[in-house]
Enzyme design. Structure first.
Site, mmCIF file in Angstrom:
data_model
loop_
_atom_site.group_PDB
_atom_site.id
_atom_site.type_symbol
_atom_site.label_atom_id
_atom_site.label_comp_id
_atom_site.label_asym_id
_atom_site.label_seq_id
_atom_site.Cartn_x
_atom_site.Cartn_y
_atom_site.Cartn_z
ATOM 1 N N GLY A 14 55.084 45.285 40.513
ATOM 2 C CA GLY A 14 55.100 45.208 42.003
ATOM 3 C C GLY A 14 55.064 43.814 42.465
ATOM 4 O O GLY A 14 54.691 42.833 42.002
ATOM 5 N N GLN A 37 53.485 37.823 49.064
ATOM 6 C CA GLN A 37 53.465 36.925 47.983
ATOM 7 C C GLN A 37 54.866 36.090 47.826
ATOM 8 O O GLN A 37 54.849 35.236 47.123
ATOM 9 C CB GLN A 37 53.438 37.900 46.993
ATOM 10 C CG GLN A 37 51.932 38.611 46.367
ATOM 11 C CD GLN A 37 52.219 39.468 45.077
ATOM 12 O OE1 GLN A 37 52.468 40.457 45.207
ATOM 13 N NE2 GLN A 37 51.772 38.652 44.233
ATOM 14 N N CYS A 51 48.010 39.692 38.305
ATOM 15 C CA CYS A 51 48.714 39.566 39.616
ATOM 16 C C CYS A 51 49.748 38.204 39.422
ATOM 17 O O CYS A 51 49.404 37.278 39.172
ATOM 18 C CB CYS A 51 47.866 39.419 40.803
ATOM 19 S SG CYS A 51 48.435 39.085 42.433
ATOM 20 N N LEU A 52 50.941 38.363 40.012
ATOM 21 C CA LEU A 52 51.850 37.041 39.859
ATOM 22 C C LEU A 52 51.165 35.834 40.613
ATOM 23 O O LEU A 52 51.719 34.887 40.467
ATOM 24 C CB LEU A 52 53.260 37.653 40.506
ATOM 25 C CG LEU A 52 54.012 38.895 39.559
ATOM 26 C CD1 LEU A 52 55.315 38.990 40.227
ATOM 27 C CD2 LEU A 52 54.115 38.179 37.980
ATOM 28 N N HIS A 75 46.972 48.127 44.409
ATOM 29 C CA HIS A 75 46.698 46.769 44.234
ATOM 30 C C HIS A 75 47.955 45.938 45.233
ATOM 31 O O HIS A 75 47.454 45.228 45.928
ATOM 32 C CB HIS A 75 47.149 46.360 42.782
ATOM 33 C CG HIS A 75 47.423 44.918 42.541
ATOM 34 N ND1 HIS A 75 46.734 44.218 41.493
ATOM 35 C CD2 HIS A 75 48.494 44.012 42.957
ATOM 36 C CE1 HIS A 75 46.968 43.087 41.654
ATOM 37 N NE2 HIS A 75 48.066 42.995 42.338
ATOM 38 N N GLU A 76 48.974 46.616 45.356
ATOM 39 C CA GLU A 76 50.119 46.075 46.240
ATOM 40 C C GLU A 76 49.907 45.985 47.642
ATOM 41 O O GLU A 76 49.939 45.025 48.399
ATOM 42 C CB GLU A 76 51.520 46.657 45.993
ATOM 43 C CG GLU A 76 52.225 46.505 44.495
ATOM 44 C CD GLU A 76 51.883 44.873 44.123
ATOM 45 O OE1 GLU A 76 52.014 44.069 44.944
ATOM 46 O OE2 GLU A 76 51.923 44.681 42.924
ATOM 47 N N HIS A 78 47.138 43.617 48.960
ATOM 48 C CA HIS A 78 47.884 42.381 49.442
ATOM 49 C C HIS A 78 48.138 42.216 50.872
ATOM 50 O O HIS A 78 48.065 41.145 51.489
ATOM 51 C CB HIS A 78 49.165 41.832 48.742
ATOM 52 C CG HIS A 78 49.157 41.566 47.383
ATOM 53 N ND1 HIS A 78 48.625 40.278 47.075
ATOM 54 C CD2 HIS A 78 49.269 41.837 46.125
ATOM 55 C CE1 HIS A 78 48.571 40.172 45.765
ATOM 56 N NE2 HIS A 78 49.047 41.095 45.207
HETATM 57 NI NI NI Z 1 48.918 41.150 43.134
#
Ligand code: NI
Length: 184
Positions: free
Chosen positions: A45, A50, A98-99, A140-141, A144
Site C-alpha cells: 500500500g 508518502q 511502512c515504506l 494503515h494507509e 497516513h
Molecule cells: Ni505506511
C-alpha cells in the site's frame, strides 16, 4: 514514473490530507505513478502523502498475498477521498511495516472491521464494510491521510526501543533499496 518515497521526519507525513475534486489535474497519472512506486518498493500500500502530496489518494495491491489468501488474486485498487466512518469488531495484533519507516517492524493492534466510503479509479462512489487483512491495510494507509503513522499506535516502551532508528532517519539515514526523500 517512480517517485521518491518521503521518510519519517518529512512534515507532509504529519498533515491531514485533503479531499480532491474529481477533476483534480493529473489524477490518473498520479495513481499510475503511485502503483509503480509501490511495486518498485515491494509495498502492499502507498498513500499520496508518502510521495509528498497531502491529498486523499491511496493505492493497495494485495495480489502478492494471493497464495495464502486466494480472495486477493488480482486485487489492485486505488482509493480516492477515502474516509473511515466507523471501526468495530475484534482488536487484532499484527506486525506492520511502512515504506516511510524503513527497518521498523512492530506489532500494531487494529479493529478487524471498518465501515469505509471512497471513490474508485472510475470515480464511482462506494460505501462498504471491510473485514480482515484488507481492513488492516486500509487502516494503515488511511491513517497516513490523517497525518498518522503506525508508530503512533505503539506503547511508550516500544517507542523508546525504536527511538534510535527514528533519530537516524531524521538525520537522513534511511537504508532502502528504493528512492527516498529524507529531511536532510
Ligand atoms: Ni505506511
Amino acid at each position: 514514473m517512480i517517485l521518491p518515497i518521503y521518510i519519517y521526519g518529512q512534515s507532509v507525513l504529519r498533515k491531514v490530507a485533503e479531499d480532491i475534486p474529481t477533476d483534480y489535474p493529473g489524477l490518473k497519472e498520479l495513481i499510475t505513478n503511485m502503483f509503480e512506486t509501490m511495486d518498485h518498493a515491494d509495498g502492499v500500500g502507498l498513500a499520496a502523502p508518502q510521495v509528498g502530496l497531502p491529498v486523499r489518494v491511496v493505492v493497495i495491491d494485495l495480489d502478492v498475498l494471493s497464495d495464502e489468501h486466494p480472495e486477493f488474486k488480482g486485487f489492485r485498487k486505488a482509493y480516492i477521498n477515502p474516509h473511515i466512518l466507523e471501526t468495530s469488531g475484534e482488536e487484532i495484533s499484527m506486525e506492520e511495516g511502512c515504506l516511510s519507516l524503513p527497518g521498523i517492524h512492530e506489532t500494531v493492534k487494529r479493529s478487524d472491521r471498518i465501515h469505509v466510503s471512497y471513490l474508485d479509479e472510475e470515480l464511482t462512489p462506494h460505501d462498504e464494510i471491510v473485514e480482515g487483512y484488507l481492513a488492516r491495510v486500509m487502516q494503515h494507509e488511511f491513517d497516513h491521510l490523517e497525518g498518522k503513522m503506525f508508530i503512533d499506535h505503539l506503547s511508550p516502551l516500544r517507542k523508546q526501543m525504536i527511538k534510535g532508528k527514528l533519530n537516524a532517519m531524521l538525520k537522513g539515514k534511511a537504508h532502502c533499496t528504493y528512492k527516498v526523500k529524507t529531511l536532510k
